[in-house]
Scaffold this active site. Structure first.
Site, mmCIF file in Angstrom:
data_model
loop_
_atom_site.group_PDB
_atom_site.id
_atom_site.type_symbol
_atom_site.label_atom_id
_atom_site.label_comp_id
_atom_site.label_asym_id
_atom_site.label_seq_id
_atom_site.Cartn_x
_atom_site.Cartn_y
_atom_site.Cartn_z
ATOM 1 N N HIS A 1 32.210 62.211 52.170
ATOM 2 C CA HIS A 1 31.501 62.787 53.255
ATOM 3 C C HIS A 1 29.901 63.114 52.749
ATOM 4 O O HIS A 1 29.575 63.186 51.874
ATOM 5 C CB HIS A 1 31.824 64.356 53.710
ATOM 6 C CG HIS A 1 31.648 65.439 52.734
ATOM 7 N ND1 HIS A 1 30.428 66.071 53.046
ATOM 8 C CD2 HIS A 1 32.717 66.015 51.958
ATOM 9 C CE1 HIS A 1 30.698 67.238 51.889
ATOM 10 N NE2 HIS A 1 31.862 67.058 51.152
ATOM 11 N N ASP B 1 27.430 67.731 46.434
ATOM 12 C CA ASP B 1 28.478 67.933 47.318
ATOM 13 C C ASP B 1 28.056 67.526 48.626
ATOM 14 O O ASP B 1 27.294 68.218 49.561
ATOM 15 C CB ASP B 1 28.794 69.455 47.500
ATOM 16 C CG ASP B 1 30.015 69.671 48.418
ATOM 17 O OD1 ASP B 1 30.873 68.706 49.021
ATOM 18 O OD2 ASP B 1 30.276 70.898 48.945
ATOM 19 N N GLU C 1 32.079 66.903 57.644
ATOM 20 C CA GLU C 1 33.142 67.523 56.748
ATOM 21 C C GLU C 1 33.023 69.157 56.582
ATOM 22 O O GLU C 1 33.847 69.636 56.668
ATOM 23 C CB GLU C 1 33.369 66.488 55.342
ATOM 24 C CG GLU C 1 34.097 67.147 54.503
ATOM 25 C CD GLU C 1 34.090 68.427 53.655
ATOM 26 O OE1 GLU C 1 35.127 68.776 52.878
ATOM 27 O OE2 GLU C 1 33.029 68.778 53.455
ATOM 28 N N GLU C 2 31.775 69.330 56.464
ATOM 29 C CA GLU C 2 31.328 70.847 56.008
ATOM 30 C C GLU C 2 31.633 71.820 57.209
ATOM 31 O O GLU C 2 31.748 72.877 57.113
ATOM 32 C CB GLU C 2 30.006 70.969 55.535
ATOM 33 C CG GLU C 2 29.475 70.241 54.174
ATOM 34 C CD GLU C 2 30.245 70.761 53.033
ATOM 35 O OE1 GLU C 2 30.844 71.915 53.106
ATOM 36 O OE2 GLU C 2 30.129 70.230 51.977
ATOM 37 N N ASP D 1 35.423 63.598 46.553
ATOM 38 C CA ASP D 1 34.788 64.880 46.843
ATOM 39 C C ASP D 1 34.394 65.381 45.716
ATOM 40 O O ASP D 1 34.373 65.008 44.514
ATOM 41 C CB ASP D 1 35.460 65.604 47.954
ATOM 42 C CG ASP D 1 34.319 66.573 48.592
ATOM 43 O OD1 ASP D 1 33.626 67.136 48.137
ATOM 44 O OD2 ASP D 1 34.896 66.648 49.678
ATOM 45 N N HIS E 1 27.383 74.555 47.068
ATOM 46 C CA HIS E 1 26.635 74.978 48.074
ATOM 47 C C HIS E 1 25.577 75.908 47.663
ATOM 48 O O HIS E 1 24.893 76.480 48.450
ATOM 49 C CB HIS E 1 27.626 75.762 49.064
ATOM 50 C CG HIS E 1 28.604 74.976 49.655
ATOM 51 N ND1 HIS E 1 29.234 75.369 50.652
ATOM 52 C CD2 HIS E 1 28.942 73.789 49.561
ATOM 53 C CE1 HIS E 1 30.463 74.517 50.995
ATOM 54 N NE2 HIS E 1 30.032 73.348 50.404
#
Length: 349
Positions: A63, A167, A197-198, A220, A308
């Protein structure tokens, strides 16, 4: 070369639904490696290349999107109120520099500071230096404008780096590295850089229906808790620099025994250490795994510290090893190998 590509990918803006800067880099790299390229209505970039002999249809997916926010309200004094795109800790966001749209710098602050409760997104605002709503609008900012966190791509000691958006730009980098390495291979490879994706693996859901693969490999990241944040041994299955992590179980899929055995054998042949991930949450593997009557799927994950945040940390050795492992795995998918994995349809194509 890989470091330069990582820097470009991580420096690009790409919150969910607005991944076009990253998509352009992916398309540019695909053209260099002679992959046919198309983009679908959700913004996924699908790279396709036919192999040199019969074999299964393999879908790689990684992603492109990073967590961020969007403008949900502009007040009369020119302050912006925001809505999250993906899972962000408000403590981590507070005080951060951001880019609103493509050019306006801002800082995230809190309306009323309190020591006894964690701020919510309703407590946060962005200050871009405006004095009125009209100032904001003259910058081309309106409700729905993307907000991206600011963080330089920087080296740490050895082969470790920090940045926002590892990420999952590190997964995208691996996918592009696999595409670069593949020349003689069986079947067809579809490398899909997915969007959104998130916010719910939406891009992968759409791509699975159009690509209809015989086998899927999701690339990922996963939590690396080899820090003082998690001291118990049971919380440190995955460590930075320990090699790629193979997902055995998450909230969306369970790895099949035949796939596990083949990946382990390939890693052993290459001398690549393999770690194992059992976790909550989902990756792009889940929607593909459950599509089209069921697709044999695995997730290969890159260890990551401080997920994140704007200081996500990776080891480039893990990224390089993941690319080598996946390229060799795909090269080995001949008829007998594919049949062993239950990929009868693709193997006879």
């Amino acid at each position: 070369m890989m470091e330069d590509l990582l820097r470009r990918l991580c420096s690009a803006h790409g919150v969910p639904g607005q991944e076009h800067e990253v998509a352009d880099i992916v398309a540019e790299e695909a053209a260099r490696n002679m992959y046919e390229t198309r983009r679908d209505a959700l913004g996924n970039v699908v790279l396709t290349k036919e192999g040199t002999r019969p074999g299964p249809s393999v879908m790689l997916c990684a992603h492109m999107d990073e967590v961020g926010a969007m403008v949900r309200y502009i007040d009369d004094d020119g302050f912006l109120y925001i809505d999250p795109l993906g899972s962000i800790d408000t403590y981590r966001l507070l005080g951060q520099r951001v880019i609103v749209g493509t050019t306006a710098s801002g800082i995230v602050e809190q309306k009323e500071k309190s020591n006894d409760k964690k701020p919510t997104f309703n407590d946060l605002y962005v200050d871009i230096g405006a004095s009125s709503r009209e100032d904001v609008e003259r910058e081309g900012i309106r409700i729905g404008t993307a907000i991206t966190r600011v963080s330089p791509f920087a080296p740490l000691i050895g082969s470790r780096f920090i940045s926002k958006a590892f990420d999952n730009r590190s997964g995208v980098c691996v996918m592009l590295e696999v595409c670069r390495r593949l020349d003689q291979f069986p079947g067809t490879v579809h490398a899909v850089a997915t969007g959104q994706e998130e916010v719910g693996t939406r891009g992968a859901q759409v791509a699975a229906q159009s690509v209809r693969p015989d086998l899927c490999i999701a690339l990922d990241v996963t939590f690396s808790y080899d820090t003082p944040q998690k001291k118990e041994k049971k919380d440190t299955n995955v460590v930075l620099g320990g090699g790629p992590a193979l997902t055995l179980k998450d909230d969306g899929m369970i790895l099949s025994a035949p796939l596990r055995a083949v990946v382990e054998e390939t890693a052993k042949e290459l001398g690549i250490p393999l770690q194992y991930d059992i976790s909550k949450g989902k990756t792009d593997a889940a929607p593909v795994y459950q599509s089209n009557g069921g697709v044999p799927t695995m997730a290969l994950l890159i260890p990551l510290r401080y997920m994140h945040t704007t200081v996500e940390t990776v080891c480039v050795r893990d990224i390089e090893r993941t690319g080598r492992l996946m390229a060799q795995f795909i090269r080995g998918l001949d008829d007998s190998f594919a049949a062993e994995l239950g990929l009868q349809k693709g193997a006879s194509a």
